[in-house]
Every structure is written in C-alpha cells, then in structure tokens.
Design an enzyme around this catalytic site. Structure first.
Site, mmCIF file in Angstrom:
data_model
loop_
_atom_site.group_PDB
_atom_site.id
_atom_site.type_symbol
_atom_site.label_atom_id
_atom_site.label_comp_id
_atom_site.label_asym_id
_atom_site.label_seq_id
_atom_site.Cartn_x
_atom_site.Cartn_y
_atom_site.Cartn_z
ATOM 1 N N GLN A 111 29.860 33.411 -11.071
ATOM 2 C CA GLN A 111 30.716 33.571 -9.884
ATOM 3 C C GLN A 111 31.218 32.195 -9.452
ATOM 4 O O GLN A 111 32.031 32.086 -8.537
ATOM 5 C CB GLN A 111 29.917 34.162 -8.723
ATOM 6 C CG GLN A 111 29.401 35.562 -8.975
ATOM 7 C CD GLN A 111 28.403 35.970 -7.907
ATOM 8 O OE1 GLN A 111 28.785 36.363 -6.814
ATOM 9 N NE2 GLN A 111 27.131 35.869 -8.207
ATOM 10 N N VAL A 114 33.054 28.537 -9.316
ATOM 11 C CA VAL A 114 34.396 28.070 -9.653
ATOM 12 C C VAL A 114 34.379 26.572 -9.980
ATOM 13 O O VAL A 114 35.418 25.944 -10.120
ATOM 14 C CB VAL A 114 35.382 28.352 -8.488
ATOM 15 C CG1 VAL A 114 35.562 29.847 -8.285
ATOM 16 C CG2 VAL A 114 34.926 27.702 -7.178
ATOM 17 N N HIS A 117 35.314 34.500 -10.611
ATOM 18 C CA HIS A 117 36.025 34.142 -9.373
ATOM 19 C C HIS A 117 37.028 33.015 -9.555
ATOM 20 O O HIS A 117 37.446 32.392 -8.585
ATOM 21 C CB HIS A 117 35.007 33.780 -8.277
ATOM 22 C CG HIS A 117 34.220 34.955 -7.787
ATOM 23 N ND1 HIS A 117 33.080 34.846 -7.019
ATOM 24 C CD2 HIS A 117 34.430 36.292 -7.960
ATOM 25 C CE1 HIS A 117 32.613 36.059 -6.748
ATOM 26 N NE2 HIS A 117 33.400 36.947 -7.314
ATOM 27 N N THR A 141 21.932 33.486 -7.047
ATOM 28 C CA THR A 141 22.961 34.207 -6.279
ATOM 29 C C THR A 141 22.301 35.053 -5.200
ATOM 30 O O THR A 141 21.245 35.638 -5.430
ATOM 31 C CB THR A 141 23.859 35.096 -7.170
ATOM 32 O OG1 THR A 141 24.763 35.822 -6.330
ATOM 33 C CG2 THR A 141 23.077 36.061 -8.036
HETATM 34 P P1 OAD Z 1 25.318 32.127 -1.934
HETATM 35 O O1 OAD Z 1 25.506 30.868 -1.183
HETATM 36 O O2 OAD Z 1 25.584 33.396 -1.224
HETATM 37 O O3 OAD Z 1 23.819 32.206 -2.493
HETATM 38 C C1 OAD Z 1 23.217 31.124 -3.152
HETATM 39 C C2 OAD Z 1 21.859 31.581 -3.649
HETATM 40 O O4 OAD Z 1 21.283 30.523 -4.388
HETATM 41 C C3 OAD Z 1 20.861 31.924 -2.536
HETATM 42 O O5 OAD Z 1 20.222 33.156 -2.841
HETATM 43 C C4 OAD Z 1 19.844 30.756 -2.582
HETATM 44 O O6 OAD Z 1 18.527 31.182 -2.253
HETATM 45 C C5 OAD Z 1 19.936 30.370 -4.047
HETATM 46 N N1 OAD Z 1 19.603 28.948 -4.333
HETATM 47 C C6 OAD Z 1 19.927 27.838 -3.629
HETATM 48 N N2 OAD Z 1 19.506 26.732 -4.259
HETATM 49 C C7 OAD Z 1 18.897 27.143 -5.404
HETATM 50 C C8 OAD Z 1 18.258 26.467 -6.482
HETATM 51 N N3 OAD Z 1 18.166 25.143 -6.546
HETATM 52 N N4 OAD Z 1 17.729 27.222 -7.482
HETATM 53 C C9 OAD Z 1 17.809 28.583 -7.444
HETATM 54 N N5 OAD Z 1 18.408 29.271 -6.460
HETATM 55 C C10 OAD Z 1 18.942 28.564 -5.443
HETATM 56 O O7 OAD Z 1 26.199 31.993 -3.273
HETATM 57 P P2 OAD Z 1 26.728 33.131 -4.266
HETATM 58 O O8 OAD Z 1 25.747 34.242 -4.410
HETATM 59 O O9 OAD Z 1 27.176 32.447 -5.492
HETATM 60 O O10 OAD Z 1 33.029 33.905 -3.758
HETATM 61 O O11 OAD Z 1 28.000 33.678 -3.493
HETATM 62 C C11 OAD Z 1 28.801 34.639 -4.110
HETATM 63 C C12 OAD Z 1 30.245 34.449 -3.769
HETATM 64 O O12 OAD Z 1 30.396 34.350 -2.352
HETATM 65 C C13 OAD Z 1 30.857 33.161 -4.274
HETATM 66 O O13 OAD Z 1 31.269 33.221 -5.625
HETATM 67 C C14 OAD Z 1 32.019 32.973 -3.363
HETATM 68 C C15 OAD Z 1 31.382 33.330 -2.051
HETATM 69 O O14 OAD Z 1 32.209 33.814 -1.089
HETATM 70 C C16 OAD Z 1 34.310 33.586 -3.607
HETATM 71 O O15 OAD Z 1 34.699 32.541 -3.125
HETATM 72 C C17 OAD Z 1 35.235 34.651 -4.086
#
Ligand code: OAD
Length: 250
Positions: A106, A108, A124, A193
């Site tokens: 997901q 970018v 994305h 994620t």
């Molecule tokens: P989020 O910011 O929602 O989630 C990040 C996840 O990574 C969380 O569950 C954290 O606990 C975990 N995390 C943080 N640091 C970590 C590490 N060092 N090791 C393992 N896990 C860790 O991000 P996404 O799920 O990617 O879309 O968000 C999905 C989409 O929402 C993105 O692609 C973006 C956003 O709006 C668009 O812009 C279309």
C-alpha cells in the site's frame, strides 16, 4: 520457549510448507527508514485531515495545497533508505523465485523496489510518478523538485501525483495482480499495516477464505489480528530478517 519464539517457529514451518507466498505491506515497514506512518500519535493523518489533501475534491479546490503536501513527502524520500525489513523481503523473493512470490504494497514510497524487490504490486500508486489531469502523460519524475502547480510537458495542463486518493479506484491491473496472488498463496504475510483501508485490507479476508495461513508482523495487534493464524509482535526491521534467516537455514 517464549510465546514469540513459539510463534516464530510456527511461522517458519508454514513458510517452508508453502508453495506460494504473498506479502502485503503498509506504512509500518517503512517506519524504521524514517517515513511517517498515517495513523497514531505521530501519524501523517493526525496533523493533516485526509479530506484536505488526499481526495479528488481537495485537489479541485486547492491543487497548490495538495501539491505542497505531496512535494514535502517527495522531498523527504530523498533522505530515506530501505531498512532490513525491506531487504529481508528481497531475500525471500530470491529464495522462492518470482513465480512463487508476490509483494503487494500500500506504500507509495518506492522503497521495496529500491531495496531490490522485483515482483511488486503497488496498490496506491507511487510518489515518484506524476500524470496529467488532461492527456495520457505519465512519468517518473522522482528525481526532480516540482512546482506547487506543475504543468504537463506535453499539453501544459496541470499534473497530479500518481497516487490513489480516497474515493478513487485502485489501478485495475494492480488490483487484479494482487487478488490473484492472494487467491493462489498458501501463506500471506501481513506486515506493518493497520488493515483499516479497503479494498487493500480485504485481501486478508480473501486469504482467510482460501485457507492460506496468515502471519501478521506488527508492533501491536490490529483489526486483522483476529484473522491471523500467527502473530509476530515487534519491529518488522527486526522480525523479518530473523524469519527469513530461519527459513534460509532450512
Ligand atoms: P497506518 O499508519 O494506518 O498503520 C501503520 C501500521 O504499522 C500500524 O498498525 C503500526 O502498529 C504498524 N507499525 C509501525 N511501526 C512499525 C514497525 N517498525 N514494524 C512493524 N509494524 C509497525 O498505515 P497503513 O496501514 O499503511 O492510503 O495505511 C493504509 C493506507 O492508509 C495508506 O496506504 C494510505 C493511508 O491513507 C492512501 O493514501 C490511499
């Protein structure tokens, strides 16, 4: 044996038995490279309401504001490098071979490709790429600093980031590649994620229905944890290299 060690053993075992592996990654895998995640106290969406910068209507209303947001993120990318989590997935792809491995991200930030991953599905979009709002111009302009209202070199209309905004469809070719990889996999690794953004999060449910083993790698539990067979809690930059080294050791 600690619970995490037991989970690691189970994960290695499931990987060894898998004919095909799919991986889905989110912002957490790039966190250790210094790229901010979206949700949580330091998350990008905390200081910046999504609808003001990541929707088609925001771009229609104030393209300069949207471009300033993306140009800041583009500039930040020049200062970051792939981390051991990205590199471990490169190694896993090399060991399994491209026919047995698909990485669906997901993100970018382009860090998976920069690390060396080859079969990468970008759901994305990609910050480096831009496209014209009028003609079919689409190009990698990642090496350049762009204006806050950049023009198409072909037709002079406004360019936009090649990013999927909220309320927009995912690129159909990327979505089809992701769905088919998840349909065919025996193991789905779900890394970094929060699994709240659809349709990407729905891939985890597809894997569940297809009876693939779901291995979650995350700092914390998420809404996907209930669907996961195995949870590996901690930083992906530490867990993935351990997992892949254990897999490699045979
Ligand atoms: P989020 O910011 O929602 O989630 C990040 C996840 O990574 C969380 O569950 C954290 O606990 C975990 N995390 C943080 N640091 C970590 C590490 N060092 N090791 C393992 N896990 C860790 O991000 P996404 O799920 O990617 O879309 O968000 C999905 C989409 O929402 C993105 O692609 C973006 C956003 O709006 C668009 O812009 C279309």
């Amino acid at each position: 044996m600690s619970a995490n060690e037991e989970a690691m053993n189970q994960a290695v075992d499931r990987l060894r038995r898998a004919e095909r592996v799919a991986v889905t990654t989110g912002a957490g895998i790039s966190a250790e490279s210094g790229v901010p995640t979206f949700r949580g106290p330091q998350g990008l969406w905390e200081g910046q309401p999504v609808e003001k910068v990541a929707t088609p209507s925001a771009f229609r209303k104030d393209p300069g504001l949207v471009w300033r947001f993306y140009n800041a993120r583009r500039a930040q990318l020049k200062q970051v490098e792939p981390n051991p989590g990205h590199l471990a997935l490169v190694e896993l792809e090399r060991m399994l071979g491209k026919d047995r491995f698909t990485l669906i991200t997901q993100n970018v930030d382009g860090l998976h490709r920069r690390a060396g991953s080859e079969r990468v599905v970008e759901l994305h979009g990609n910050l480096a790429w831009v496209r014209c709002t009028s003609c079919s111009y689409l190009a990698d302009r990642g090496g350049e600093t762009l204006d806050d209202l950049p023009q198409c070199p072909r037709c002079t209309h406004l360019l936009r980031p090649h990013i999927v905004w909220f309320h927009e469809m995912l690129p159909p070719d990327q979505w089809m590649a992701a769905e088919s990889a998840v349909h065919e996999c025996n193991v789905l690794l779900v890394v970094g994620t929060s699994a709240v953004v659809y349709p990407a999060a729905g891939l985890i449910e597809v894997a569940r229905q297809r009876r693939a083993a779901i291995i979650e790698v995350n700092l914390t539990s998420t809404v996907a944890s209930d669907l996961a067979d195995i949870a590996l809690h901690g930083k992906s930059g530490e867990i993935l290299p351990r997992l892949v080294a254990r897999y490699k050791a045979g």
